[in-house]
Design a protein around this motif. Structure first.
Motif, PDB file in Angstrom:
ATOM      1  N   CYS A  25       0.823  -1.210   0.000  1.00  0.00           N
ATOM      2  CA  CYS A  25       0.000   0.000   0.000  1.00  0.00           C
ATOM      3  C   CYS A  25       0.854   1.256   0.000  1.00  0.00           C
ATOM      4  CB  CYS A  25      -0.930   0.003   1.204  1.00  0.00           C
ATOM      5  SG  CYS A  25      -1.979  -1.446   1.220  1.00  0.00           S
ATOM      6  N   GLU A  26       0.195   2.379  -0.236  1.00  0.00           N
ATOM      7  CA  GLU A  26       0.891   3.649  -0.351  1.00  0.00           C
ATOM      8  C   GLU A  26       0.319   4.649   0.656  1.00  0.00           C
ATOM      9  OE1 GLU A  26       1.808   4.932  -4.198  1.00  0.00           O
ATOM     10  OE2 GLU A  26       1.237   3.074  -5.135  1.00  0.00           O
ATOM     11  N   PRO A  27       0.974   5.797   0.833  1.00  0.00           N
ATOM     12  CA  PRO A  27       0.464   6.784   1.793  1.00  0.00           C
ATOM     13  C   PRO A  27      -0.990   7.143   1.477  1.00  0.00           C
ATOM     14  CG  PRO A  27       2.570   7.492   0.870  1.00  0.00           C
ATOM     15  CD  PRO A  27       2.137   6.286   0.097  1.00  0.00           C
ATOM     16  N   PHE A  28      -1.781   7.282   2.485  1.00  0.00           N
ATOM     17  CA  PHE A  28      -3.177   7.683   2.392  1.00  0.00           C
ATOM     18  C   PHE A  28      -4.072   6.650   1.717  1.00  0.00           C
ATOM     19  CE2 PHE A  28      -1.075  11.558   3.367  1.00  0.00           C
ATOM     20  CZ  PHE A  28      -1.972  12.249   4.165  1.00  0.00           C
ATOM     21  N   SER A  29      -3.524   5.448   1.455  1.00  0.00           N
ATOM     22  CA  SER A  29      -4.369   4.413   0.878  1.00  0.00           C
ATOM     23  C   SER A  29      -5.361   3.939   1.919  1.00  0.00           C
ATOM     24  CB  SER A  29      -3.518   3.228   0.446  1.00  0.00           C
ATOM     25  OG  SER A  29      -4.332   2.089   0.302  1.00  0.00           O
ATOM     26  N   ARG A  30      -6.582   3.659   1.485  1.00  0.00           N
ATOM     27  CA  ARG A  30      -7.582   3.096   2.373  1.00  0.00           C
ATOM     28  C   ARG A  30      -7.119   1.733   2.883  1.00  0.00           C
ATOM     29  NH1 ARG A  30     -12.463   0.141   2.000  1.00  0.00           N
ATOM     30  NH2 ARG A  30     -12.024  -0.436  -0.144  1.00  0.00           N
ATOM     31  N   LEU A  31      -6.410   0.997   1.981  1.00  0.00           N
ATOM     32  CA  LEU A  31      -5.926  -0.335   2.355  1.00  0.00           C
ATOM     33  C   LEU A  31      -4.956  -0.237   3.519  1.00  0.00           C
ATOM     34  CD1 LEU A  31      -5.353  -1.853  -1.158  1.00  0.00           C
ATOM     35  CD2 LEU A  31      -7.347  -2.042   0.305  1.00  0.00           C
ATOM     36  N   GLU A 180       5.627  16.902 -14.419  1.00  0.00           N
ATOM     37  CA  GLU A 180       6.940  17.340 -13.935  1.00  0.00           C
ATOM     38  C   GLU A 180       7.066  17.230 -12.410  1.00  0.00           C
ATOM     39  OE1 GLU A 180       4.703  19.272 -15.504  1.00  0.00           O
ATOM     40  OE2 GLU A 180       5.437  19.327 -17.573  1.00  0.00           O
ATOM     41  N   THR A 181       5.932  17.292 -11.694  1.00  0.00           N
ATOM     42  CA  THR A 181       5.985  17.371 -10.229  1.00  0.00           C
ATOM     43  C   THR A 181       5.048  16.389  -9.521  1.00  0.00           C
ATOM     44  OG1 THR A 181       4.212  19.014 -10.201  1.00  0.00           O
ATOM     45  CG2 THR A 181       6.481  19.851 -10.320  1.00  0.00           C
ATOM     46  N   GLY A 182       4.102  15.806 -10.254  1.00  0.00           N
ATOM     47  CA  GLY A 182       3.113  14.933  -9.628  1.00  0.00           C
ATOM     48  C   GLY A 182       1.898  15.671  -9.096  1.00  0.00           C
ATOM     49  N   GLU A 183       1.850  16.990  -9.272  1.00  0.00           N
ATOM     50  CA  GLU A 183       0.726  17.778  -8.727  1.00  0.00           C
ATOM     51  C   GLU A 183      -0.553  17.596  -9.543  1.00  0.00           C
ATOM     52  OE1 GLU A 183       1.135  22.024  -9.005  1.00  0.00           O
ATOM     53  OE2 GLU A 183      -0.815  22.382  -8.060  1.00  0.00           O
ATOM     54  N   LEU A 184      -1.677  17.442  -8.827  1.00  0.00           N
ATOM     55  CA  LEU A 184      -2.998  17.512  -9.443  1.00  0.00           C
ATOM     56  C   LEU A 184      -3.559  18.900  -9.143  1.00  0.00           C
ATOM     57  CD1 LEU A 184      -4.552  14.047  -8.531  1.00  0.00           C
ATOM     58  CD2 LEU A 184      -4.232  14.938 -10.845  1.00  0.00           C
ATOM     59  N   GLU A 185      -3.636  19.723 -10.184  1.00  0.00           N
ATOM     60  CA  GLU A 185      -4.126  21.095 -10.014  1.00  0.00           C
ATOM     61  C   GLU A 185      -5.596  21.156 -10.414  1.00  0.00           C
ATOM     62  OE1 GLU A 185      -3.601  25.425 -12.243  1.00  0.00           O
ATOM     63  OE2 GLU A 185      -2.216  23.802 -12.709  1.00  0.00           O
ATOM     64  N   LYS A 186      -6.437  21.668  -9.521  1.00  0.00           N
ATOM     65  CA  LYS A 186      -7.864  21.751  -9.838  1.00  0.00           C
ATOM     66  C   LYS A 186      -8.096  22.824 -10.900  1.00  0.00           C
ATOM     67  CE  LYS A 186     -12.490  21.672  -8.186  1.00  0.00           C
ATOM     68  NZ  LYS A 186     -13.466  21.647  -7.119  1.00  0.00           N
ATOM     69  N   VAL A 187      -8.819  22.466 -11.946  1.00  0.00           N
ATOM     70  CA  VAL A 187      -9.125  23.418 -13.017  1.00  0.00           C
ATOM     71  C   VAL A 187     -10.588  23.830 -12.927  1.00  0.00           C
ATOM     72  CG1 VAL A 187      -9.288  23.728 -15.522  1.00  0.00           C
ATOM     73  CG2 VAL A 187      -7.303  22.563 -14.552  1.00  0.00           C
TER      74      VAL A 187
ATOM     75  N   PRO B   9      -6.793  16.362  -2.112  1.00  0.00           N
ATOM     76  CA  PRO B   9      -5.651  17.268  -1.917  1.00  0.00           C
ATOM     77  C   PRO B   9      -4.560  16.680  -1.011  1.00  0.00           C
ATOM     78  CG  PRO B   9      -7.705  18.498  -1.835  1.00  0.00           C
ATOM     79  CD  PRO B   9      -8.082  17.043  -1.836  1.00  0.00           C
ATOM     80  N   ALA B  10      -4.926  16.087   0.106  1.00  0.00           N
ATOM     81  CA  ALA B  10      -3.918  15.519   1.017  1.00  0.00           C
ATOM     82  C   ALA B  10      -3.231  14.309   0.390  1.00  0.00           C
ATOM     83  CB  ALA B  10      -4.568  15.124   2.336  1.00  0.00           C
ATOM     84  N   ALA B  11      -4.010  13.455  -0.274  1.00  0.00           N
ATOM     85  CA  ALA B  11      -3.434  12.268  -0.915  1.00  0.00           C
ATOM     86  C   ALA B  11      -2.437  12.685  -1.991  1.00  0.00           C
ATOM     87  CB  ALA B  11      -4.539  11.400  -1.514  1.00  0.00           C
ATOM     88  N   ASN B  12      -2.797  13.704  -2.776  1.00  0.00           N
ATOM     89  CA  ASN B  12      -1.898  14.135  -3.839  1.00  0.00           C
ATOM     90  C   ASN B  12      -0.663  14.839  -3.278  1.00  0.00           C
ATOM     91  OD1 ASN B  12      -1.445  16.685  -6.145  1.00  0.00           O
ATOM     92  ND2 ASN B  12      -1.237  14.545  -6.766  1.00  0.00           N
ATOM     93  N   LYS B  13      -0.826  15.564  -2.158  1.00  0.00           N
ATOM     94  CA  LYS B  13       0.322  16.201  -1.516  1.00  0.00           C
ATOM     95  C   LYS B  13       1.330  15.131  -1.063  1.00  0.00           C
ATOM     96  CE  LYS B  13      -0.539  20.328  -0.335  1.00  0.00           C
ATOM     97  NZ  LYS B  13      -1.237  21.464   0.225  1.00  0.00           N
ATOM     98  N   ALA B  17       5.155  14.649  -2.391  1.00  0.00           N
ATOM     99  CA  ALA B  17       6.272  14.659  -1.442  1.00  0.00           C
ATOM    100  C   ALA B  17       7.236  13.501  -1.714  1.00  0.00           C
ATOM    101  CB  ALA B  17       5.748  14.587  -0.016  1.00  0.00           C
ATOM    102  N   ASN B  18       6.688  12.389  -2.233  1.00  0.00           N
ATOM    103  CA  ASN B  18       7.523  11.216  -2.527  1.00  0.00           C
ATOM    104  C   ASN B  18       7.867  11.096  -4.002  1.00  0.00           C
ATOM    105  OD1 ASN B  18       7.719  10.108   0.097  1.00  0.00           O
ATOM    106  ND2 ASN B  18       5.611   9.391  -0.058  1.00  0.00           N
TER     107      ASN B  18
END
Lengths: 188, 188
Positions: A25-31, A180-187, B9-13, B17-18
């Motif tokens: 699992c990964e950070p913030f995963s429900r699992l 480039e950064t992994g950011e999800l920007e809300k449009v 937002p927190a999950a994507n942050k 970070a990683n």
């Protein structure tokens, strides 16, 4: 040789070995949060737990699970070239009517291949290698490319909000993924 | 509220970070093996590094990256209800002609929703909530459901191998994903 023959078996064996455990699992995963055992992950229900359907691009640099925190059991992942909503309609109707999702997250991304060509160029490339008997089929292939990234996102969100087959109460949002950064920007 | 507003937002942050670090990677990931820095992951090329396109179901329990070991930068992920090849054709042509992929891995799975209904039932459900003016559009919506899982995989692989717009040299294989165990079982 191929990836399927050479590398997939070992990669999938490693996935199976961690199936349901925190290690997969990964950070913030429900699992991760509820520390599923293999039995629990193995009996996740068919309907997505978070009632979400993602419509995202097929791009290799976008991992729609890792980038959103929507992991196994949480959401449908519908992906195609560009992340176009019109082509996702069949899947979305099934997702909503039969599997209970009520939210759609559209994800297009920076440096998308869909910004770099026109359908006509794609048609010309294919025509170079196929029998002329197939030219009519090629000319009917709409690539659904776009010239402006923000506009493709707002257009697809507007398409879904207005579509008569999409449930009126659906929450629809649109994001730009920055490769480039992994950011999800809300449009929208 | 919605997942996008509340949790994304927190999950994507956390993902950002990683980004590029080992911590965001999984067993057998290419990213882990070469220990990418953020700059390296942030400048992955547009064409998939493994030259693979996956055609998989949108199902919430299937993570086409984690289960195959094909992570950021490696492959296209095309996903729809059922993982049907016919609907993936536009994306596959773009993937092959413009982005150089030469292998296709079809992934359908056990306990698939597509085995549980017929198009007519879906049409009836939608008709209950929309204006009769939209009935013709509904009746044209082919759900692409199937009655036999192994056959849907062999059918879709055969469709791609025979299709004139798919490159002849493409390596195409078909897998059954077991949602109970995480296993990818080769079917064809």
């Amino acid at each position: 040789m191929s990836y399927a023959a050479e590398s997939l078996p070992a990669a999938n064996k490693a996935y199976q070995a961690n199936f349901g455990s925190k290690a997969s699992c990964e950070p913030f995963s429900r699992l991760k949060c509820i520390e599923l055992t293999q039995d629990q992950q193995g009996s996740l229900p068919l309907p997505p737990g978070k009632k979400v359907a993602i419509v995202g691009c097929m791009d290799a640099r976008l991992d729609t699970s890792a980038a959103t925190g929507l992991h196994e059991g949480d959401s449908h992942h519908i992906r195609n070239a560009g992340g176009r909503a019109a082509e996702a309609l069949r899947s979305l109707v099934i997702s909503q009517e039969l599997l209970g999702t009520r939210e759609i997250i559209v994800i297009h991304h920076t440096d998308c291949g869909m910004l770099t060509f026109k359908s006509e160029r794609l048609h010309d490339l294919i025509k170079k290698r196929v029998d002329p008997a197939h030219y009519p089929a090629i000319e009917q292939l709409a690539a659904l490319e776009f010239g402006d990234l923000d506009k493709s996102i707002t257009d697809d969100v507007a398409f879904l909000k207005a579509h008569p087959l999409i449930l009126k109460e659906t929450v629809v949002s649109g994001y730009k993924y920055h490769v480039e950064t992994g950011e999800l920007e809300k449009v929208v």
